[in-house]
Each structure stands twice: as structure tokens, then as C-alpha cells.
Write an enzyme that holds these catalytic residues in place. Structure first.
Site, PDB file in Angstrom:
ATOM      1  N   ASP A   1       0.856  -1.174   0.000  1.00 48.80           N
ATOM      2  CA  ASP A   1       0.000   0.000   0.000  1.00 48.80           C
ATOM      3  C   ASP A   1       0.900   1.235   0.000  1.00 48.80           C
ATOM      4  O   ASP A   1       2.100   1.146   0.292  1.00 48.80           O
ATOM      5  CB  ASP A   1      -0.891  -0.039   1.251  1.00 48.80           C
ATOM      6  CG  ASP A   1      -1.737   1.196   1.412  1.00 48.80           C
ATOM      7  OD1 ASP A   1      -2.410   1.584   0.446  1.00 48.80           O
ATOM      8  OD2 ASP A   1      -1.718   1.789   2.509  1.00 48.80           O
TER       9      ASP A   1
ATOM     10  N   ASP B   1      -1.978  -0.600   5.867  1.00 49.02           N
ATOM     11  CA  ASP B   1      -2.385  -0.020   7.146  1.00 49.02           C
ATOM     12  C   ASP B   1      -3.879   0.186   7.301  1.00 49.02           C
ATOM     13  O   ASP B   1      -4.346   0.534   8.385  1.00 49.02           O
ATOM     14  CB  ASP B   1      -1.703   1.344   7.340  1.00 49.02           C
ATOM     15  CG  ASP B   1      -2.329   2.424   6.457  1.00 49.02           C
ATOM     16  OD1 ASP B   1      -2.484   2.181   5.235  1.00 49.02           O
ATOM     17  OD2 ASP B   1      -2.665   3.494   6.994  1.00 49.02           O
TER      18      ASP B   1
END
Length: 265
Positions: free
Chosen positions: A13, A207
């Protein structure tokens, strides 16, 4: 602990993971990025960002031409892309039209409702980066302004339009039903396995709740401490292959690779 001479692939990410949530730097990750490049370990970006944002970022990271996953899996580039469209895609405009009809029932705004300057102001992006973030192909970023208990009704209304809702680190995202980072990652893996003749061991780092499908699918998952009010919940049974970091952003990204990967002597 895995070794760098293994057949590895890193899937990451961006915002709140490889990139700092506030200033979008990756300083803490630079040593690991150099090691990955030295050992020819692919780095696959898997993000809610657009292709227009990811392509120039790949160039700055030195990974141009690598596969990437954009818009939470609504856009996949198996061989990387040299150019992107200057305007939002037709599928995106149709999605925005569907959302417009729902704004009479729910209070929310999308990136389509804002100017580049407005997006820059509430994201911290530069004006040029905000423009890139609004050049979307198949998904919309949503700022939810209604009561939290209306989200389920919003999801149901979206489902009737064959759309789905997922939560990122800071924003909600609407995309076509059946998309997602996990589904997109499987396509990337299949493509690379066919090209290379074998399947790579995968380490995923993320996250936000929208990273969960990707983190469920990789061999080793790094859950980076995030800012989302909703935790990243994984249902996989191999807890020894999951690591939760103490640090946020690129510091957490580095911490996760430190945990799973043996550093060279």
C-alpha cells in the site's frame, strides 16, 4: 526468517504505509528499497491511488514498468503503463452519475464534486498531485458527511447499482462490485507465474481496512499501525505469518521488512 535470495515479491500500500500520511515521503524505507532493487525483488504497488499518481511515483522509486494495482483493485496494470489518460475515464463518470442520484438520500461528497485546489487543501497534496488524484478510471473517493449508522443503508443502495464500498486509511472508496486488492493481486500473481514459470513468495504491507483482502492473500502480512478508526482485521489462521508494527508509515514499513527478511551480512 526469509532470505533476500528467495523468490520474493513485495506488495505494498502507499498512503500510511510506504508513504507518510502527512508529507508523503518514504525516507525511512530507502535502505530497504535499495536492497530490493539490488536483489531484483519486484515491488508491486497496491493502492487506492490512481494510475495517474502511481506511474510518476514508480519512476521516482526506480520501478517503472512494474505491475501495479490502482484504485483499490478497480484498475490493474500487468506490465506497467507509459502513459495515462488526461481526463477521467468513462466508467468513472458513469459511477459518479450513479452516486449523484444517491446524494438526495445520503450526505456525502466525492472527489468529482471538488476542484483540484479543494482536494489539495484537505489531503495535503500539491495542486499537481491533486489533479492526478482526480483523474480516476473506475472508482470514487468519498467523504462521508452523514451519520455512521447510515453506512449500511448506503452499502445496500450501492449494491443495487452493482457498486461496493470500502474504507481506506482516511476516506471511503466506491468501486464496481467484485473488485478489491485481493482479487487484483491474484491476477497479478497469475500473470507473473505464467511469465516466470513459478510462483513467488509474497510479503504484503498495508495499514487500512481496504488492505485486508490483500493481506489475507499474501504469504506474509505486515499490518502497519494506521490512523483509521477501524482496525485491520485478518481471519487467517497462520498468526505466525502476521506482524503488527509499533510504528506508522514508512517507519512501520521498514520495521515489517526487518521482521520477516534477513538483512545481508
Amino acid at each position: 526468517m526469509l532470505r533476500l535470495n528467495s523468490s520474493l515479491m513485495i506488495i505494498t500500500d502507499l498512503d500510511g504505509s510506504l508513504l507518510d500520511h502527512h508529507d508523503y515521503n518514504w525516507d525511512a524505507a530507502t535502505e530497504w528499497l535499495a536492497r530490493l532493487k539490488q536483489h531484483a525483488i519486484p515491488l508491486v504497488i497496491c493502492s487506492s491511488k490512481t494510475a495517474a499518481e502511481i506511474v510518476p511515483l514508480q519512476k521516482r522509486l526506480g520501478i517503472s514498468g512494474s505491475p501495479f494495482i490502482a484504485e483499490n483493485g478497480a484498475r490493474i496494470a500487468l506490465e506497467g503503463e507509459l502513459s495515462v489518460a488526461d481526463e477521467p475515464g468513462e466508467d468513472y463518470l458513469a459511477l459518479c452519475h450513479s452516486l449523484k442520484a444517491l446524494q438526495s438520500h445520503f450526505r456525502f461528497s466525492g472527489f468529482h464534486d471538488f476542484s483540484d485546489a479543494e482536494v489539495a487543501r484537505f489531503t495535503g497534496l500539491t495542486l499537481a498531485e491533486a489533479s492526478q488524484s482526480r483523474r480516476r478510471d473506475a472508482s470514487e473517493v468519498v467523504l462521508w458527511r452523514d451519520d455512521a449508522d447510515k453506512l449500511d443503508a448506503f452499502r445496500e443502495a450501492l449494491a443495487e447499482q452493482h457498486l461496493a464500498l470500502t474504507q481506506g486509511g482516511r476516506f471511503w472508496h466506491v468501486m464496481p462490485a467484485g473488485c478489491g486488492k485481493g482479487v487484483a493481486l491474484q491476477q497479478v500473481q497469475q500473470h507473473l507465474a505464467q511469465r516466470e514459470g513459478s510462483k513467488r513468495i509474497t510479503i504484503g504491507l498495508g495499514d487500512g481496512p481496504n488492505d485486508a483482502p490483500m493481506l489475507e492473500h499474501v504469504d506474509y502480512a505486515v499490518v502497519i499501525k494506521g490512523f483509521s478508526k477501524s482496525p485491520v482485521v485478518l481471519t487467517r489462521s497462520d498468526q505466525q505469518n502476521i506482524y503488527h508494527t509499533a510504528h506508522v508509515g514508512p517507519l512501520g514499513w521498514r520495521e515489517g521488512l526487518d521482521y520477516f527478511l534477513a538483512q545481508p551480512d
